[in-house]
Structures are given as structure tokens and as C-alpha cells.
Design a protein around this motif. Structure first.
Motif, short mmCIF file in Angstrom:
data_model
loop_
_atom_site.label_atom_id
_atom_site.label_comp_id
_atom_site.label_asym_id
_atom_site.label_seq_id
_atom_site.Cartn_x
_atom_site.Cartn_y
_atom_site.Cartn_z
N GLU A 84 33.05 12.16 20.51
CA GLU A 84 32.22 11.06 21.01
C GLU A 84 30.77 11.53 21.11
OE1 GLU A 84 31.15 7.78 21.73
OE2 GLU A 84 33.26 7.60 22.26
N SER A 85 29.86 10.61 21.30
CA SER A 85 28.43 10.93 21.35
C SER A 85 28.07 11.91 22.46
CB SER A 85 27.60 9.66 21.49
OG SER A 85 27.95 8.97 22.67
N GLY A 102 35.92 8.57 16.49
CA GLY A 102 34.81 9.47 16.74
C GLY A 102 34.23 10.06 15.46
N PHE A 145 28.68 7.26 17.33
CA PHE A 145 29.27 8.50 17.85
C PHE A 145 28.27 9.64 17.98
CE2 PHE A 145 32.93 6.39 15.66
CZ PHE A 145 33.57 6.00 16.82
N GLY A 187 32.48 9.35 10.35
CA GLY A 187 33.28 8.98 11.52
C GLY A 187 34.43 8.08 11.13
#
Length: 170
Positions: free
Chosen positions: A28-29, A38, A86, A125
Motif C-alpha cells: 500500500e502507499s 497493491g 498505491f 500494481g
């Protein structure tokens, strides 16, 4: 009867050994790992790194998701869309210009074309299907640990619709 268990144990060990070098995760970011969506990262040459989106497509995303125990990918993301969703990776870029046919068991088994210069604005992603693999997809091996480690743990196999452990006999 004992020979059957020995052969099964050997096959499971070979499957597990071939799965260990192809560690894949979705990030995730904020840097946390998440289950079904993700930024794609692979562990290669002793370090986590991203996958460049050159030639990134549905077949590549399906291979990643199946490697993680899902039926496939509902969508794949590349470039700016993935960057916004992401976030960019911060480590090296380990793979790029993948040309998966879709039936590979690991993203590391996919053919690769000539990789151009990539930046983290081009990280790949995926969003994997919510359902996990079914019995018809064949066995999948994973390492399960209580501390979240990705490189060590109990060997588990997905077969007949459920995860199970591997007996250490022989």
C-alpha cells in the motif's frame, strides 16, 4: 504405503523449494503489505523491489495474484494510475518488461523482454479477485509465520479448497 508418503513429501518439498525464491507481495502507499491489492514487489537478489510497468498487462497480473493464492486479477494498474493509488516504491526496481503467458506459477518464471530505463512512476500494481483458489487450480505453497515473516515459517499447501500443513515425517 510408506513409499507413497515419501513420494508425496518429496513432491511437496520440491514445490515449496521452488516457491521460496519467488516471494511476491502487494504494498500500500503507506508501505504496509495488504492482502489482495497493491503495488507489486518481488524479492530477488536479497532485496525487495518493484516491477516496472513496461509491457505490464492482465496475464502478468493474473500470475501475481495466483501466486498469492487468488483466482486471478480483477484489474491491473500501471504508470500514473498505480502511482496515485498505491504510491511509488522506494527500493530498487527488480523486474520489468514481463511477458507472462498467464499459466506460469511464479512471476519469476515469466519471459522478460528488454527493459528500458524505469522510474518508480512506472511501478506495476494489481487488484486480485476476492476469492481464493479452488481445488481445480492445483496446489499452492506458502510460508506461514506468526510474526509476519515472508522468508521463513511453517510450510502450508492449498488443496481441495483449504490450507493445510505439511507433515515433517521423513
Amino acid at each position: 504405503m510408506m513409499e507413497g508418503y515419501t513420494i508425496l513429501s518429496l513432491l511437496l518439498c520440491l514445490s515449496a523449494a521452488s516457491a521460496i525464491p519467488s516471494l511476491v507481495r502487494l504494498v500500500e502507499s503507506d508501505g504496509s503489505t495488504i492482502t489482495n491489492q497493491g503495488r507489486v514487489e518481488v524479492y530477488a537478489n536479497g532485496q525487495w523491489g518493484t516491477v516496472c510497468d513496461d509491457d505490464w498487462g492482465q496475464n502478468d497480473a493474473d500470475v501475481v495474484c495466483r501466486e498469492l493464492g487468488f483466482t486471478g486479477a480483477s484489474s491491473f494498474m500501471s504508470g500514473f494510475t498505480n502511482f496515485k493509488t498505491f504510491g511509488p516504491g522506494s527500493e530498487r526496481i527488480n523486474l520489468g518488461s514481463l511477458k507472462c503467458e498467464g499459466d506460469e506459477t511464479s512471476i519469476l518464471n515469466c519471459p522478460m523482454g528488454v527493459r528500458s530505463k524505469c522510474s518508480h512512476f512506472e511501478d506495476a500494481g494489481v487488484i486480485c479477485n476476492e476469492g481464493s483458489i479452488g481445488a481445480s487450480s492445483g496446489p499452492v505453497v506458502r510460508l506461514a509465520s506468526s510474526d509476519g515473516s515472508t522468508n521463513q515459517g511453517r510450510v502450508e499447501v492449498y488443496a481441495n479448497g483449504q490450507w493445510g500443513t505439511v507433515c515433517d515425517y521423513d
